[in-house]
Design a protein around this motif. Structure first.
Motif, mmCIF file in Angstrom:
data_model
loop_
_atom_site.group_PDB
_atom_site.id
_atom_site.type_symbol
_atom_site.label_atom_id
_atom_site.label_comp_id
_atom_site.label_asym_id
_atom_site.label_seq_id
_atom_site.Cartn_x
_atom_site.Cartn_y
_atom_site.Cartn_z
ATOM 1 N N ILE A 10 -12.352 19.680 -3.525
ATOM 2 C CA ILE A 10 -11.877 19.164 -4.801
ATOM 3 C C ILE A 10 -10.391 19.498 -4.908
ATOM 4 C CG2 ILE A 10 -12.048 19.381 -7.301
ATOM 5 C CD1 ILE A 10 -15.016 19.996 -6.913
ATOM 6 N N ALA A 11 -9.637 18.531 -5.356
ATOM 7 C CA ALA A 11 -8.194 18.707 -5.463
ATOM 8 C C ALA A 11 -7.827 19.682 -6.575
ATOM 9 C CB ALA A 11 -7.526 17.364 -5.730
ATOM 10 N N LYS A 12 -6.828 20.498 -6.292
ATOM 11 C CA LYS A 12 -6.216 21.329 -7.331
ATOM 12 C C LYS A 12 -5.316 20.405 -8.146
ATOM 13 C CE LYS A 12 -6.206 25.313 -4.283
ATOM 14 N NZ LYS A 12 -5.379 26.183 -3.451
ATOM 15 N N ASN A 13 -4.900 20.873 -9.312
ATOM 16 C CA ASN A 13 -4.113 20.033 -10.210
ATOM 17 C C ASN A 13 -2.861 19.480 -9.535
ATOM 18 O OD1 ASN A 13 -3.676 18.923 -12.886
ATOM 19 N ND2 ASN A 13 -1.934 20.315 -12.986
ATOM 20 N N HIS A 14 -2.115 20.328 -8.843
ATOM 21 C CA HIS A 14 -0.872 19.853 -8.210
ATOM 22 C C HIS A 14 -1.169 18.843 -7.099
ATOM 23 C CE1 HIS A 14 -1.977 23.139 -5.485
ATOM 24 N NE2 HIS A 14 -1.273 22.506 -4.577
ATOM 25 N N GLN A 15 -2.316 18.972 -6.434
ATOM 26 C CA GLN A 15 -2.683 18.011 -5.394
ATOM 27 C C GLN A 15 -3.084 16.677 -6.020
ATOM 28 O OE1 GLN A 15 -5.579 20.684 -3.726
ATOM 29 N NE2 GLN A 15 -4.408 20.843 -1.818
ATOM 30 N N PHE A 16 -3.861 16.736 -7.080
ATOM 31 C CA PHE A 16 -4.281 15.524 -7.786
ATOM 32 C C PHE A 16 -3.058 14.735 -8.252
ATOM 33 C CE2 PHE A 16 -5.279 13.324 -11.744
ATOM 34 C CZ PHE A 16 -6.360 12.535 -11.357
ATOM 35 N N LEU A 17 -2.153 15.429 -8.936
ATOM 36 C CA LEU A 17 -0.952 14.756 -9.442
ATOM 37 C C LEU A 17 -0.068 14.267 -8.297
ATOM 38 C CD1 LEU A 17 -0.043 17.209 -12.344
ATOM 39 C CD2 LEU A 17 -1.063 14.927 -12.553
ATOM 40 N N GLY A 18 0.157 15.125 -7.308
ATOM 41 C CA GLY A 18 1.034 14.773 -6.194
ATOM 42 C C GLY A 18 0.516 13.613 -5.366
ATOM 43 N N VAL A 19 -0.770 13.651 -5.024
ATOM 44 C CA VAL A 19 -1.358 12.568 -4.224
ATOM 45 C C VAL A 19 -1.307 11.253 -4.993
ATOM 46 C CG1 VAL A 19 -3.524 11.700 -3.248
ATOM 47 C CG2 VAL A 19 -2.784 14.034 -2.750
ATOM 48 N N ASN A 20 -1.622 11.286 -6.279
ATOM 49 C CA ASN A 20 -1.586 10.049 -7.066
ATOM 50 C C ASN A 20 -0.173 9.518 -7.232
ATOM 51 O OD1 ASN A 20 -4.343 9.538 -7.458
ATOM 52 N ND2 ASN A 20 -4.436 11.141 -8.997
ATOM 53 N N ASN A 21 0.800 10.400 -7.427
ATOM 54 C CA ASN A 21 2.200 9.952 -7.504
ATOM 55 C C ASN A 21 2.647 9.339 -6.181
ATOM 56 O OD1 ASN A 21 2.640 10.661 -10.179
ATOM 57 N ND2 ASN A 21 3.345 12.720 -9.665
ATOM 58 N N LEU A 22 2.309 10.000 -5.095
ATOM 59 C CA LEU A 22 2.667 9.497 -3.767
ATOM 60 C C LEU A 22 1.959 8.175 -3.478
ATOM 61 C CD1 LEU A 22 4.160 9.915 -1.147
ATOM 62 C CD2 LEU A 22 2.305 11.414 -0.398
ATOM 63 N N PHE A 23 0.707 8.092 -3.873
ATOM 64 C CA PHE A 23 -0.057 6.864 -3.657
ATOM 65 C C PHE A 23 0.609 5.679 -4.368
ATOM 66 C CE2 PHE A 23 -3.445 3.895 -4.840
ATOM 67 C CZ PHE A 23 -3.929 3.582 -3.584
ATOM 68 N N ARG A 24 1.096 5.880 -5.568
ATOM 69 C CA ARG A 24 1.775 4.794 -6.294
ATOM 70 C C ARG A 24 3.019 4.328 -5.544
ATOM 71 N NH1 ARG A 24 -0.290 7.658 -10.678
ATOM 72 N NH2 ARG A 24 1.561 8.966 -10.926
ATOM 73 N N GLN A 25 3.672 5.250 -4.828
ATOM 74 C CA GLN A 25 4.853 4.888 -4.045
ATOM 75 C C GLN A 25 4.501 3.902 -2.929
ATOM 76 O OE1 GLN A 25 7.051 5.801 -6.189
ATOM 77 N NE2 GLN A 25 8.407 6.908 -4.805
ATOM 78 N N MET A 26 3.274 3.948 -2.467
ATOM 79 C CA MET A 26 2.845 3.043 -1.387
ATOM 80 C C MET A 26 3.015 1.581 -1.793
ATOM 81 S SD MET A 26 1.950 4.471 1.441
ATOM 82 C CE MET A 26 0.958 3.178 2.200
ATOM 83 N N TYR A 27 2.824 1.283 -3.058
ATOM 84 C CA TYR A 27 2.973 -0.091 -3.532
ATOM 85 C C TYR A 27 4.435 -0.513 -3.644
ATOM 86 C CZ TYR A 27 -2.006 -0.052 -4.444
ATOM 87 O OH TYR A 27 -3.370 0.019 -4.301
ATOM 88 N N LYS A 28 5.344 0.452 -3.585
ATOM 89 C CA LYS A 28 6.778 0.159 -3.667
ATOM 90 C C LYS A 28 7.482 0.455 -2.352
ATOM 91 C CE LYS A 28 7.649 2.920 -7.098
ATOM 92 N NZ LYS A 28 8.325 3.624 -8.203
ATOM 93 N N ARG A 29 6.722 0.589 -1.268
ATOM 94 C CA ARG A 29 7.316 1.050 -0.012
ATOM 95 C C ARG A 29 8.379 0.105 0.535
ATOM 96 N NH1 ARG A 29 1.990 -0.337 0.969
ATOM 97 N NH2 ARG A 29 1.638 -1.799 2.672
ATOM 98 N N GLU A 30 8.238 -1.183 0.311
ATOM 99 C CA GLU A 30 9.256 -2.124 0.783
ATOM 100 C C GLU A 30 10.543 -1.941 -0.023
ATOM 101 O OE1 GLU A 30 9.678 -6.880 0.973
ATOM 102 O OE2 GLU A 30 7.797 -6.067 1.750
ATOM 103 N N GLU A 31 10.409 -1.836 -1.316
ATOM 104 C CA GLU A 31 11.550 -1.616 -2.204
ATOM 105 C C GLU A 31 12.246 -0.279 -1.902
ATOM 106 O OE1 GLU A 31 11.902 -0.347 -6.873
ATOM 107 O OE2 GLU A 31 10.336 -1.768 -6.321
ATOM 108 N N LEU A 32 11.456 0.721 -1.541
ATOM 109 C CA LEU A 32 11.984 2.051 -1.242
ATOM 110 C C LEU A 32 12.498 2.176 0.190
ATOM 111 C CD1 LEU A 32 9.198 4.135 -2.991
ATOM 112 C CD2 LEU A 32 11.554 3.823 -3.784
ATOM 113 N N LYS A 33 12.358 1.114 0.964
ATOM 114 C CA LYS A 33 12.803 1.079 2.355
ATOM 115 C C LYS A 33 12.168 2.196 3.180
ATOM 116 C CE LYS A 33 16.973 -1.286 1.141
ATOM 117 N NZ LYS A 33 18.333 -1.184 0.769
ATOM 118 N N GLY A 34 10.880 2.437 2.912
ATOM 119 C CA GLY A 34 10.121 3.401 3.699
ATOM 120 C C GLY A 34 10.330 4.856 3.337
#
Length: 166
Positions: free
Chosen positions: A1-25
């Motif tokens: 089970i994810a700790k709070n910082h892992q839950f928040l961090g993974v979800n924030n990072l996951f959202r970046q996946m949808y902007k990966r082209e805009e972020l140039k990787g």
């Protein structure tokens, strides 16, 4: 089970996946304190991407020490993301290059394997893949992401998506 910082961090990072082209990787930095579960955050992120985003992703997990490479690999095995017999840890630079030109879902390696092949007279690192669905998880990024070896990795994978874990 994810700790709070892992839950928040993974979800924030996951959202970046949808902007990966805009972020140039450049997907960002995932900051952890010592012993806070960085390897598990990597597992959780990889599993979420594989479950939620359509695609044929490959994850390249890079670190600078053999003990960390082994630790992260064992975490992925224990979490049943990969099998214990799966060939995903290249023994040398040549095998790493072979793996990167293939379609392996997970590759665990040391940054040192991105050195030039002086026997072949290389003066510049070759492009190994133009895939944009390679996700590079760089462990200990404060030590790994600098100088020639990191530059070689970026030349080898110019369209990859990079995440720094530190």
């Amino acid at each position: 089970i994810a700790k709070n910082h892992q839950f928040l961090g993974v979800n924030n990072l996951f959202r970046q996946m949808y902007k990966r082209e805009e972020l140039k990787g450049k997907l960002g930095v995932f900051w952890h304190t010592q012993g806070s579960g960085k390897s598990y955050s990597m597992v959780m992120f990889a599993r979420k991407v594989m479950r939620k985003i359509f695609g044929n992703f490959s994850f390249l997990i890079v670190t600078d020490r053999d003990d960390l490479d082994t630790q992260i690999h064992k975490t992925f095995v224990r979490c049943e993301v990969i099998g214990s017999k799966e060939e995903c840890k290249p023994a040398n630079s040549r095998t790493l290059r072979d793996y990167l030109t293939s379609n392996k879902p997970f590759i665990f390696t040391l940054i040192h394997k991105f050195r030039l092949d002086k026997k072949k007279g290389e003066t510049e690192y070759p492009v190994l893949s133009n895939r944009d669905d390679i996700i590079v998880l760089v462990d200990e990024a404060h030590r790994t992401e600098y100088a020639d070896l990191a530059e070689n990795m970026r030349k080898a994978l110019p369209k990859a998506n990079y995440i720094a874990f530190t």
